[in-house]
Design a protein around this motif. Sequence first.
Motif, PDB file in Angstrom:
ATOM      1  N   PHE A 103       1.407   5.414  11.162  1.00  0.00           N
ATOM      2  CA  PHE A 103       0.721   5.109  12.417  1.00  0.00           C
ATOM      3  C   PHE A 103       1.345   3.882  13.080  1.00  0.00           C
ATOM      4  N   ALA A 104       1.604   2.839  12.255  1.00  0.00           N
ATOM      5  CA  ALA A 104       2.126   1.580  12.809  1.00  0.00           C
ATOM      6  C   ALA A 104       3.531   1.780  13.391  1.00  0.00           C
ATOM      7  N   ASN A 105       4.411   2.469  12.654  1.00  0.00           N
ATOM      8  CA  ASN A 105       5.776   2.701  13.151  1.00  0.00           C
ATOM      9  C   ASN A 105       5.783   3.583  14.387  1.00  0.00           C
ATOM     10  N   GLY A 106       4.932   4.623  14.344  1.00  0.00           N
ATOM     11  CA  GLY A 106       4.831   5.531  15.496  1.00  0.00           C
ATOM     12  C   GLY A 106       4.354   4.788  16.724  1.00  0.00           C
ATOM     13  N   LEU A 107       3.380   3.908  16.521  1.00  0.00           N
ATOM     14  CA  LEU A 107       2.803   3.142  17.630  1.00  0.00           C
ATOM     15  C   LEU A 107       3.832   2.185  18.234  1.00  0.00           C
ATOM     16  N   ARG A 108       4.625   1.564  17.371  1.00  0.00           N
ATOM     17  CA  ARG A 108       5.689   0.659  17.871  1.00  0.00           C
ATOM     18  C   ARG A 108       6.659   1.423  18.776  1.00  0.00           C
ATOM     19  N   SER A 109       7.051   2.630  18.317  1.00  0.00           N
ATOM     20  CA  SER A 109       8.013   3.432  19.091  1.00  0.00           C
ATOM     21  C   SER A 109       7.404   3.897  20.412  1.00  0.00           C
ATOM     22  N   ILE A 110       6.121   4.240  20.369  1.00  0.00           N
ATOM     23  CA  ILE A 110       5.432   4.712  21.578  1.00  0.00           C
ATOM     24  C   ILE A 110       5.488   3.654  22.681  1.00  0.00           C
ATOM     25  N   LEU A 111       5.356   2.389  22.288  1.00  0.00           N
ATOM     26  CA  LEU A 111       5.333   1.305  23.276  1.00  0.00           C
ATOM     27  C   LEU A 111       6.653   1.188  24.031  1.00  0.00           C
ATOM     28  N   ARG A 112       7.726   1.754  23.460  1.00  0.00           N
ATOM     29  CA  ARG A 112       9.025   1.739  24.150  1.00  0.00           C
ATOM     30  C   ARG A 112       9.206   2.973  25.042  1.00  0.00           C
ATOM     31  N   GLN A 113       8.147   3.837  25.105  1.00  0.00           N
ATOM     32  CA  GLN A 113       8.240   5.088  25.868  1.00  0.00           C
ATOM     33  C   GLN A 113       7.492   5.009  27.208  1.00  0.00           C
ATOM     34  N   ASP A 114       7.204   3.777  27.651  1.00  0.00           N
ATOM     35  CA  ASP A 114       6.550   3.565  28.941  1.00  0.00           C
ATOM     36  C   ASP A 114       5.244   4.361  29.087  1.00  0.00           C
ATOM     37  N   PRO A 115       4.301   4.187  28.144  1.00  0.00           N
ATOM     38  CA  PRO A 115       3.047   4.944  28.252  1.00  0.00           C
ATOM     39  C   PRO A 115       2.029   4.233  29.153  1.00  0.00           C
ATOM     40  N   ASN A 116       1.092   5.013  29.721  1.00  0.00           N
ATOM     41  CA  ASN A 116      -0.080   4.439  30.397  1.00  0.00           C
ATOM     42  C   ASN A 116      -1.272   4.449  29.437  1.00  0.00           C
ATOM     43  N   ILE A 117      -1.390   5.587  28.718  1.00  0.00           N
ATOM     44  CA  ILE A 117      -2.523   5.775  27.817  1.00  0.00           C
ATOM     45  C   ILE A 117      -1.992   6.168  26.435  1.00  0.00           C
ATOM     46  N   ILE A 118      -2.551   5.521  25.412  1.00  0.00           N
ATOM     47  CA  ILE A 118      -2.113   5.774  24.031  1.00  0.00           C
ATOM     48  C   ILE A 118      -3.337   6.181  23.216  1.00  0.00           C
ATOM     49  N   MET A 119      -3.163   7.196  22.369  1.00  0.00           N
ATOM     50  CA  MET A 119      -4.233   7.533  21.429  1.00  0.00           C
ATOM     51  C   MET A 119      -3.688   7.433  20.007  1.00  0.00           C
ATOM     52  N   VAL A 120      -4.321   6.572  19.199  1.00  0.00           N
ATOM     53  CA  VAL A 120      -3.944   6.423  17.786  1.00  0.00           C
ATOM     54  C   VAL A 120      -5.028   7.131  16.983  1.00  0.00           C
ATOM     55  N   GLY A 121      -4.621   8.152  16.218  1.00  0.00           N
ATOM     56  CA  GLY A 121      -5.604   8.971  15.498  1.00  0.00           C
ATOM     57  C   GLY A 121      -6.643   8.176  14.740  1.00  0.00           C
ATOM     58  N   GLU A 122      -6.190   7.151  14.008  1.00  0.00           N
ATOM     59  CA  GLU A 122      -7.139   6.359  13.218  1.00  0.00           C
ATOM     60  C   GLU A 122      -6.561   4.985  12.921  1.00  0.00           C
ATOM     61  N   ILE A 123      -7.397   3.957  13.002  1.00  0.00           N
ATOM     62  CA  ILE A 123      -6.970   2.613  12.587  1.00  0.00           C
ATOM     63  C   ILE A 123      -7.330   2.458  11.119  1.00  0.00           C
ATOM     64  N   ARG A 124      -6.295   2.445  10.266  1.00  0.00           N
ATOM     65  CA  ARG A 124      -6.545   2.422   8.824  1.00  0.00           C
ATOM     66  C   ARG A 124      -6.228   1.070   8.189  1.00  0.00           C
TER      67      ARG A 124
END
Length: 541
Positions: free
Chosen positions: A352-373
């Motif tokens: 989740f953490a690595n995926g989220l880091r990469s997402i932030l470089r993809q110019d998102p407006n809205i992000i959904m993280v399945g679960e904060i673990r």
Amino acid sequence: MAARKRLGDLLQEADLVTADQVNDALENKRGGQKLGDALLERGYITERQLIEVLEFQLGIPHVSLYQYPIDEQVLGYVPKEVAQQNSIMPLKKRDNVLVLAMKDPMDYYIIDDLEMATGLSISPVIAEKDDILYAINKYYFKNEAEWTVEYTGDDDEAPVVRLLDQFLNSGIQLRASDIHIDPQETDVRIRYRIDGRLQTETIIQKQMQNALTARIKILADMDITQTRLPQDGRIKMTIGGTPVDMRISCLPTVHGEKVVIRILDLNRAIMQLSELNFSQNNHTKYRQLITQPSGLVLLTGPTGSGKSSTLYASLNYLNKEHVNIITVEDPVEYQLTGINQVQVNSAVGLTFANGLRSILRQDPNIIMVGEIRDQETAEIAIRASLTGHLVFSTLHTNSAIDTVPRLIDMGVEPYLVVSALNGVVAQRLVRAICRDCKTEREPTKMEKEIFAKNGLDADCIYYGNGCSSCHQRGYRGRLAVHEVLPVDDTIKSMLLDNQSMATIQNYAKEQGMLFLMQDGLEKVKTGLTTMEEIMQVSISL
């Protein structure tokens, strides 16, 4: 045969629906979906009302197939696939007349086709769809559970293939969310989870176990030689005309591999915000939360409390051409058109953490993280929400107010939590009363006290008496109860001042927040669910 009328006209003549409702159902129904099904799906009518109108207006009798003596000699007149696709069931033959149970006796095409194919006159009777599908599974698959494994691998109609088809068909027909294949010492139990409750459907012979497990593994592209380690897989197929996505989980136990099939009905997958059972007040508050340009919105509740459905409905609502939405999920349950979904894969380091880091470089407006673990995921999600992104995620806590201490316990700095958080929604699923057998009763003295304690009163409440529509259970389907906590400036100040959760709870109450119990009691009052279901929600608080 009665004059050929149109269903919409019959229902309007009976004052059950308006012309606008018929037009709405016609315009929005799925390809190939019948008008009756579209009206039922939108809650404009109940199945019992539909049957009563057809029975009265067309003079066609209604039968209950629950204990109907079906003549098995007539099954050969209607192939199993035709029966499943059209929700029909042959019952008996009198002289040159075949009596046919139909969900829709106004389906003149299938009547004409069967008259040509069989050379018999068709005499339709009306039955509930679930009744018909239950009879199809019972009679067309009769005794297959007793079969032993005497087949060759290339025999496509082998007993184990048909047996698995029967279980999956029954699961779809009974609206099961999961099918459990539980190996015991001397047999194998097949259990279905229906409206959140497990019930044993059938017991099969022990010698079927290995072949059944192997068949499921082959379909799910899993390693059939590996029986000592847990495995996960996925099957996509169409069952009885319904597109279904199934998640498969195998777990080695002392009596062999236990298999759980999670059924994701793609027809019912993506709901609208208006279908999530929010009260008017909560619906308004929630829409305000999710239309903020940035910040963190959290959904909390135990596993199986409908958090994913709420998240998907929210993303669906926000999914516009000018918005870039990216999710990171484990697993991706439903695939949404126009949304970029990332599947967590810990084996290759995609957490989740690595995926989220990469997402932030993809110019998102809205992000959904399945679960904060863990702390790492929590911190990245919070920092993302503070840098202009709207972030959705889920967390396991008992109530909305418990969420802030939970994040702080994870090691996130309190000032970060307070700055980022827009609001929290806690939810639970309860069983809904069957609309066809809903019965009024007076509340007991204890129930009146519970209402009074929560600032409400009720002169009457409801329960399901049990009927053929709900297989005598009194419940049909589930609905959500919610509490919505918008984190305003006052709550943020209180949190930074380390004020107690009880103080914050009292403030939220003053602002008109409905807690889970109160929202549940409101739904008991309006006849959506029962007192027994809501008391189970309160015990878990």
